[in-house]
Design a protein around this motif. Structure first.
Motif, short mmCIF file in Angstrom:
data_model
loop_
_atom_site.label_atom_id
_atom_site.label_comp_id
_atom_site.label_asym_id
_atom_site.label_seq_id
_atom_site.Cartn_x
_atom_site.Cartn_y
_atom_site.Cartn_z
N LYS A 1 -21.32 -16.44 71.57
CA LYS A 1 -21.20 -15.08 71.45
C LYS A 1 -20.19 -14.36 72.34
CE LYS A 1 -24.25 -12.39 70.34
NZ LYS A 1 -23.90 -11.73 69.32
N ALA A 2 -19.90 -14.84 73.43
CA ALA A 2 -18.48 -15.30 74.27
C ALA A 2 -16.34 -14.32 73.19
CB ALA A 2 -18.00 -15.86 75.08
N TYR A 3 -17.07 -15.73 71.61
CA TYR A 3 -15.99 -15.33 70.94
C TYR A 3 -15.92 -14.28 70.40
CZ TYR A 3 -12.95 -16.76 67.19
OH TYR A 3 -11.87 -16.98 66.08
N ALA B 1 -10.99 -2.67 76.58
CA ALA B 1 -9.88 -2.87 77.43
C ALA B 1 -8.83 -2.34 77.57
CB ALA B 1 -9.21 -4.20 78.22
N HIS B 2 -7.93 -2.35 76.27
CA HIS B 2 -6.70 -1.11 75.90
C HIS B 2 -7.20 0.78 76.20
CE1 HIS B 2 -3.50 -3.05 73.67
NE2 HIS B 2 -4.12 -3.76 73.70
N LEU C 1 -7.18 -14.72 78.65
CA LEU C 1 -7.68 -13.91 79.73
C LEU C 1 -8.94 -12.83 79.12
CD1 LEU C 1 -8.43 -12.16 82.23
CD2 LEU C 1 -6.52 -10.97 81.82
N SER C 2 -9.15 -12.39 78.13
CA SER C 2 -9.49 -11.90 77.09
C SER C 2 -11.43 -12.66 77.25
CB SER C 2 -9.74 -11.87 75.87
OG SER C 2 -8.24 -10.37 75.73
N GLU D 1 -15.11 -11.44 72.48
CA GLU D 1 -13.86 -11.01 72.22
C GLU D 1 -12.72 -9.67 71.82
OE1 GLU D 1 -9.77 -13.34 73.70
OE2 GLU D 1 -11.08 -14.88 71.83
N TYR D 2 -12.34 -10.07 70.83
CA TYR D 2 -11.81 -8.96 70.11
C TYR D 2 -12.42 -7.27 70.40
CZ TYR D 2 -9.20 -5.55 66.50
OH TYR D 2 -8.40 -4.94 66.11
N PRO D 3 -13.79 -6.80 70.38
CA PRO D 3 -13.63 -5.78 70.53
C PRO D 3 -13.80 -5.70 72.70
CG PRO D 3 -15.73 -6.81 70.11
CD PRO D 3 -14.71 -7.91 69.97
#
Length: 179
Positions: free
Chosen positions: A47-49, A59-60, A19-20, A52-54
């Motif tokens: 770039k999506a990879y 989202a959190h 999902l992320s 993803e973490y940020p």
């Protein structure tokens, strides 16, 4: 909002990661179109990879920002303000974040993270502060007008009482003057 957060936390690690990544991919694709970068598909994927973490951490914060707004707004409207609003709404939201991280320890491919609780707490802080600022700028003028109206009514009531007392004294004095 608690249900939405709980539902996201109940996703397996693989589903959550997918999902992320999907959201990150859509962001990069949209940016590529808007900014007319002309990126190849493999560049978009890369770039999506990278983001993803940020995106996951933002989202959190966003989830807990919305939770804090939905928790603190009713408290504010019904009179809980200042440090007490921060404490009560903050404890509810951060307590839920801790419980949510504990819940993730039972989900396949997920685990609890104190770092995520810290990130969630940042979202909570900004959510509560947003409520305080917005309500202060929107509701405070109405409260001030209501206080001013009540002060004016009390002042007017005192004036009327004083006038009635003066009339009573005048009538009393007038009746003695006749004798």
């Amino acid at each position: 909002m608690m249900y939405v957060i709980f539902s996201f936390s109940a996703q397996s690690g693989t589903d959550s990661g997918n999902l992320s990544y999907t959201v990150s991919h859509k962001i990069v694709t949209f940016g590529n179109i808007v900014l007319q970068k002309g990126m190849e598909d493999w560049e978009i994927d890369e770039k999506a990879y990278e983001i993803e973490y940020p995106v996951r951490k933002i989202a959190h914060m966003t989830e807990y920002f919305i939770l804090a707004v939905t928790v603190s707004l009713p408290f504010y409207v019904y009179g809980l303000r200042g440090i007490w609003l921060m404490l009560v709404a903050g404890l509810i939201c951060v307590g839920f974040a801790c419980g949510d991280e504990y819940h993730q320890s039972f989900v396949d491919g997920r685990g609890p993270s104190a770092k995520d609780v810290g990130i969630d707490s940042i979202g909570v802080f900004f959510g509560i502060m947003t409520v305080r600022i917005c309500c202060w700028t929107v509701l405070a003028p109405a409260r001030m007008m209501e206080r001013s109206r009540r002060r004016w009514e009390r002042k007017r009531a005192k004036q009327r009482a004083h006038e009635r007392e003066m009339q009573r004294r005048h009538r009393k004095r007038g009746s003695w003057d006749e004798y």
